[in-house]
Design an enzyme around this catalytic site. Sequence first.
Site, PDB file in Angstrom:
ATOM      1  N   THR A 122       0.855  -1.190   0.000  1.00  0.00           N
ATOM      2  CA  THR A 122       0.000   0.000   0.000  1.00  0.00           C
ATOM      3  C   THR A 122       0.889   1.237   0.000  1.00  0.00           C
ATOM      4  O   THR A 122       1.819   1.331   0.800  1.00  0.00           O
ATOM      5  CB  THR A 122      -0.891   0.002   1.252  1.00  0.00           C
ATOM      6  OG1 THR A 122      -1.536  -1.262   1.346  1.00  0.00           O
ATOM      7  CG2 THR A 122      -1.933   1.098   1.160  1.00  0.00           C
ATOM      8  N   LYS A 168       2.183   4.668   0.911  1.00  0.00           N
ATOM      9  CA  LYS A 168       2.084   5.598   2.035  1.00  0.00           C
ATOM     10  C   LYS A 168       2.959   6.815   1.730  1.00  0.00           C
ATOM     11  O   LYS A 168       3.900   6.688   0.980  1.00  0.00           O
ATOM     12  CB  LYS A 168       2.566   4.926   3.329  1.00  0.00           C
ATOM     13  CG  LYS A 168       1.938   3.570   3.624  1.00  0.00           C
ATOM     14  CD  LYS A 168       0.561   3.708   4.197  1.00  0.00           C
ATOM     15  CE  LYS A 168      -0.051   2.321   4.486  1.00  0.00           C
ATOM     16  NZ  LYS A 168      -1.459   2.377   4.801  1.00  0.00           N
ATOM     17  N   LYS A 211      -0.906  -0.638  -4.191  1.00  0.00           N
ATOM     18  CA  LYS A 211      -2.313  -0.463  -3.845  1.00  0.00           C
ATOM     19  C   LYS A 211      -2.621   0.968  -3.434  1.00  0.00           C
ATOM     20  O   LYS A 211      -1.856   1.581  -2.696  1.00  0.00           O
ATOM     21  CB  LYS A 211      -2.646  -1.421  -2.691  1.00  0.00           C
ATOM     22  CG  LYS A 211      -3.997  -1.200  -2.047  1.00  0.00           C
ATOM     23  CD  LYS A 211      -4.203  -2.206  -0.922  1.00  0.00           C
ATOM     24  CE  LYS A 211      -5.531  -1.975  -0.225  1.00  0.00           C
ATOM     25  NZ  LYS A 211      -5.603  -0.673   0.438  1.00  0.00           N
ATOM     26  N   ASP A 243      -4.610   3.291  -1.028  1.00  0.00           N
ATOM     27  CA  ASP A 243      -5.205   3.079   0.280  1.00  0.00           C
ATOM     28  C   ASP A 243      -6.723   3.148   0.146  1.00  0.00           C
ATOM     29  O   ASP A 243      -7.241   3.760  -0.786  1.00  0.00           O
ATOM     30  CB  ASP A 243      -4.701   4.133   1.264  1.00  0.00           C
ATOM     31  CG  ASP A 243      -4.763   3.601   2.671  1.00  0.00           C
ATOM     32  OD1 ASP A 243      -5.835   3.739   3.278  1.00  0.00           O
ATOM     33  OD2 ASP A 243      -3.777   3.031   3.155  1.00  0.00           O
ATOM     34  N   HIS A 279     -11.309  -4.160  -0.609  1.00  0.00           N
ATOM     35  CA  HIS A 279     -10.872  -3.793   0.733  1.00  0.00           C
ATOM     36  C   HIS A 279     -12.082  -3.806   1.659  1.00  0.00           C
ATOM     37  O   HIS A 279     -13.180  -3.461   1.246  1.00  0.00           O
ATOM     38  CB  HIS A 279     -10.215  -2.405   0.718  1.00  0.00           C
ATOM     39  CG  HIS A 279      -9.533  -2.091   2.012  1.00  0.00           C
ATOM     40  ND1 HIS A 279     -10.217  -1.677   3.127  1.00  0.00           N
ATOM     41  CD2 HIS A 279      -8.232  -2.144   2.380  1.00  0.00           C
ATOM     42  CE1 HIS A 279      -9.359  -1.494   4.120  1.00  0.00           C
ATOM     43  NE2 HIS A 279      -8.162  -1.776   3.698  1.00  0.00           N
ATOM     44  N   ARG A 280     -11.862  -4.197   2.920  1.00  0.00           N
ATOM     45  CA  ARG A 280     -12.995  -4.385   3.829  1.00  0.00           C
ATOM     46  C   ARG A 280     -13.130  -3.251   4.842  1.00  0.00           C
ATOM     47  O   ARG A 280     -13.507  -3.488   5.990  1.00  0.00           O
ATOM     48  CB  ARG A 280     -12.858  -5.730   4.552  1.00  0.00           C
ATOM     49  CG  ARG A 280     -11.564  -5.883   5.328  1.00  0.00           C
ATOM     50  CD  ARG A 280     -11.520  -7.222   6.080  1.00  0.00           C
ATOM     51  NE  ARG A 280     -10.307  -7.299   6.917  1.00  0.00           N
ATOM     52  CZ  ARG A 280     -10.120  -8.196   7.870  1.00  0.00           C
ATOM     53  NH1 ARG A 280     -11.060  -9.087   8.117  1.00  0.00           N
ATOM     54  NH2 ARG A 280      -9.011  -8.209   8.585  1.00  0.00           N
ATOM     55  N   HIS A 282      -9.116  -8.521   1.653  1.00  0.00           N
ATOM     56  CA  HIS A 282      -8.314  -8.461   2.878  1.00  0.00           C
ATOM     57  C   HIS A 282      -8.921  -9.393   3.922  1.00  0.00           C
ATOM     58  O   HIS A 282     -10.120  -9.399   4.123  1.00  0.00           O
ATOM     59  CB  HIS A 282      -8.277  -7.024   3.403  1.00  0.00           C
ATOM     60  CG  HIS A 282      -7.483  -6.119   2.515  1.00  0.00           C
ATOM     61  ND1 HIS A 282      -6.319  -5.520   2.922  1.00  0.00           N
ATOM     62  CD2 HIS A 282      -7.664  -5.755   1.229  1.00  0.00           C
ATOM     63  CE1 HIS A 282      -5.834  -4.811   1.911  1.00  0.00           C
ATOM     64  NE2 HIS A 282      -6.630  -4.939   0.874  1.00  0.00           N
ATOM     65  N   SER A 301      -2.519  -8.289   5.162  1.00  0.00           N
ATOM     66  CA  SER A 301      -2.043  -6.919   5.110  1.00  0.00           C
ATOM     67  C   SER A 301      -2.156  -6.291   6.484  1.00  0.00           C
ATOM     68  O   SER A 301      -3.096  -6.564   7.218  1.00  0.00           O
ATOM     69  CB  SER A 301      -2.888  -6.134   4.097  1.00  0.00           C
ATOM     70  OG  SER A 301      -2.635  -4.760   4.200  1.00  0.00           O
TER      71      SER A 301
END
Length: 448
Positions: A163, A165, A191, A193, A284-285, A317, A369
């Site tokens: 991810t 950052k 990825k 975010d 993504h959850r 995820h 993750s």
Amino acid sequence: VGFKAGVKDYKLTYYTPDYETKDTDILAAFRVSPQPGVPPEEAGAAVAAESSTGTWTTVWTDGLTSLDRYKGRCYHIEPVAGEENQYIAYVAYPLDLFEEGSVTNMFTSIVGNVFGFKALRALRLEDLRIPPAYAKTFQGPPHGIQVERDKLNKYGRPLLGCTIKPKLGLSAKNYGRAVYECLRGGLDFTKDDENVNSQPFMRWRDRFLFCAEAIYKAQAETGEIKGHYLNATAGTCEEMIKRAVFARELGVPIVMHDYLTGGFTANTSLAHYCRDNGLLLHIHRAMHAVIDRQKNHGIHFRVLAKALRMSGGDHIHSGTVVGKLEGEREITLGFVDLLRDDFIEKDRSRGIYFTQDWVSLPGVLPVASGGIHVWHMPALTEIFGDDSVLQFGGGTLGHPWGNAPGAVANRVALEACVQARNEGRDLAREGNEIIREASKWSPELAAA
């Protein structure tokens, strides 16, 4: 027999301990905590009633339909070991209560109303058995594990992700640069975010363009297929599809969606678009802990995972397992198997309340993750096996030498673990040793 008005006990109609469940029934396991003085049978029956045909009183129009055909039934109740006044209530729902191909309708029916029920202190949906007859009405994941491997031409190992950052605040150009460095260093995916959508500091179209540039440059230099999960989540379904269309026009392999905040209806639409247009879909959850964190109230994540497999997604995820309690590991592996496998046996020690047959609905890759780094690699490889995506955010970008060396370190560690495993070594026992040996040949790994 005339019509007799009045409030009556639910258990007279909805508690049927001798009911034989049908192959076409949707079965639910609820963890019920009744209010003091409410018998468990009444609580279980109340859940069955309120989530199917019942209301609080007998109504005249009940005579116009066949309750026996359409009512939910609480067919079994068992006390939870070690918990006072807590029970697992098993409820069977006739298939006809649900709209075909709609996860939204399934949830509205099963969990829409009952959770605020006065007779219950708390209620948690622990598991759902989706019958083949219902599963067959869903398209499911756009592509699934096998097709994804063929598209990416990557076999026999987990996939690596990262991810980008800091998740908020980078300009599109700098964001694309970070993507390029990670992919160039050896990752398969980077990825967005989950909260990167289209904000003032970086609009979605600019991000998509610079990320596509990064992908093509990294592919040309490494000879491997690369991807970046472009987050298409938006405020409206139309805007979401517009972003997915733009991603397809750029020729990138994968887009992303936040399926709980975006909603199941939007998610299913996007999944259909992705299958029709050859895009992979990463899920993504975000918001899951709001729903699944409390032990006695809410919905267990394994149910949300099953729902996602029906609604559609190629990755989701699913927690990391590493460094958690032993019990957590078994439970997590339980729903990881529910995501990947075709047929999963009932196994209460892993939290699986029902045997689930997915009848060749494609599988979903679990994504590990959050807070993992290279020293976790042996454990992750052993626990998740080949069919998974391992995502190191800070574990890549936090490398003292920068992003690309961080990516190199992760790739070297992964390849070392896979090779060691294939040679028959025990990753659980020799993991640290394997990483140490590999770092002799990789200064990037040694520095990590």
